[in-house]
Scaffold this active site. Structure first.
Site, PDB file in Angstrom:
ATOM      1  N   LYS A 107      39.071  43.548  43.527  1.00 13.98           N
ATOM      2  CA  LYS A 107      38.527  42.208  43.789  1.00 13.98           C
ATOM      3  C   LYS A 107      39.328  41.522  44.888  1.00 13.98           C
ATOM      4  CE  LYS A 107      36.629  42.033  39.194  1.00 13.98           C
ATOM      5  NZ  LYS A 107      36.864  41.838  37.778  1.00 13.98           N
TER       6      LYS A 107
ATOM      7  N   GLN B 170      40.244  38.057  33.899  1.00 18.04           N
ATOM      8  CA  GLN B 170      39.955  39.470  33.662  1.00 18.04           C
ATOM      9  C   GLN B 170      40.021  39.771  32.158  1.00 18.04           C
ATOM     10  OE1 GLN B 170      39.137  41.740  36.232  1.00 18.04           O
ATOM     11  NE2 GLN B 170      38.587  43.020  34.495  1.00 18.04           N
TER      12      GLN B 170
ATOM     13  N   ASP C 265      31.918  34.577  36.807  1.00 17.00           N
ATOM     14  CA  ASP C 265      31.552  35.710  35.958  1.00 17.00           C
ATOM     15  C   ASP C 265      30.254  35.425  35.196  1.00 17.00           C
ATOM     16  OD1 ASP C 265      32.849  38.115  35.923  1.00 17.00           O
ATOM     17  OD2 ASP C 265      34.452  37.496  34.556  1.00 17.00           O
TER      18      ASP C 265
END
Ligand code: NAP
Length: 286
Positions: free
Chosen positions: A54, A98, A121
């Site tokens: 990322k 994460q 997300d």
């Protein structure tokens, strides 16, 4: 029999990223630079790889990025305090925590604390709710990537029978909702589904997200069906395998995604797309 078309997520991702790069250039003229913050707690090796990927995508596209690596024994309060700080930080438009988090941290509490506008997300309950009722929202990256790659391959979704195997909150459920939004008729399967192969064989579009290496063989696939394999399973020999037995299925299927090089690259690209969108919205440009 002609060989099945391979849907290259890598290639589609590159096309999308070219478009994103152009938009980043345009935005820079208005002094806006998309910014993504990634929060990583603990030492999970796979998570470290995802986060590096990322970070690299941000660098390649000229985004501002911050990675906050916290030790595995960080407290929930520390993680929440960091999220709060990032919520208030103008240079950050997207916040990604994460997952999985260490067991002592309540994942839901952390996700709920992320500002809805910065939830790139798409896991915040408000964004999930908007997805369910069909309102504008930041869409979860992997499901959005699945739809994007089907569309960009020129496959019509409307009117098709789509079967989704897997009903997780991060893949199966949102993919089903998005396929329905695209006017497919959707059937969902899971670990308690009876006669699953028979149901799967009715699919014009089969999306598989179960986390069982190579489980779906040709007996689950109608000749010519589109097959999208979301699975990413690390085998004992270190190789990555999908949930679909690619070699057997491609003998009967229509267009099919490989693993690696299929859905995986799309996920990060959609994260970049969401961060761009969030940056535009937070600056009143979208
Ligand atoms: P998950 O949370 O473990 O959910 C798995 C789903 O599959 C559950 O709904 C489960 O049913 C169902 N299932 C499990 N075994 C089954 C079986 N034998 N028959 C039918 N259904 C079965 O997994 P996930 O997070 O959705 O991830 C699925 C896969 O996608 C994993 O391999 C993961 O690594 C991969 N993934 C890839 C990306 C990417 O970027 N490419 C992103 C996310 C996930 P129940 O609900 O009944 O338990």
């Amino acid at each position: 029999m002609t060989a099945a078309t391979i849907i290259s997520g890598k290639q589609i991702s590159e096309e999308i990223r070219k478009g994103i790069a152009l938009e980043v250039e345009q935005l820079s003229k208005q002094n806006v630079r998309p910014g993504l913050a990634v929060v990583l707690v603990g030492d999970d090796p796979a998570s470290h790889v995802y986060v590096r990927n990322k970070e690299k995508a941000c660098q390649d596209l000229g985004y501002y990025s911050e990675v906050h690596r916290l030790s595995a024994d960080s407290s929930q309060e520390e993680v929440l305090a960091l999220v709060d700080k990032l919520n208030a930080q103008d240079s950050i438009h997207g916040i990604l925590v994460q997952l999985p988090l260490p067991k002592h941290i309540h994942e839901k509490a952390v996700i709920d604390a992320i500002s809805v506008e910065k939830d790139v997300d798409g896991f915040h309950p408000v964004n999930v709710g908007n997805l369910v009722i069909g309102d504008d929202s930041l869409l979860p990256c992997t499901p959005a990537g699945v739809i994007e790659m089907i569309k960009r391959t020129g496959i019509e979704i409307a009117g098709k029978h789509a079967v989704v195997i897997g009903r997780s909150n991060i893949v199966g459920k949102p993919v089903s909702l998005l396929l329905q939004r695209e006017n497919a008729t959707v059937t969902m399967c899971h670990s308690r589904t009876a006669n699953m192969a028979e149901i799967a064989r009715q699919a014009d579009i089969l999306v598989v997200a179960i986390g069982r290496a190579n489980m779906i063989d040709a007996s689950y696939v109608k000749p010519g069906a589109v097959v999208i394999d979301v699975g990413m399973n690390r085998l004992e020999n270190g190789k990555l395998a999908g949930d679909v037995d690619f070699e057997s299925v491609k003998q009967v299927s229509g267009p099919i995604t490989p693993v690696p090089g299929g859905v995986g690259p799309m996920t990060i690209t959609m994260l970049m797309q969401n961060t761009l969108l969030a940056a535009k919205r937070l600056n009143g440009l979208a």
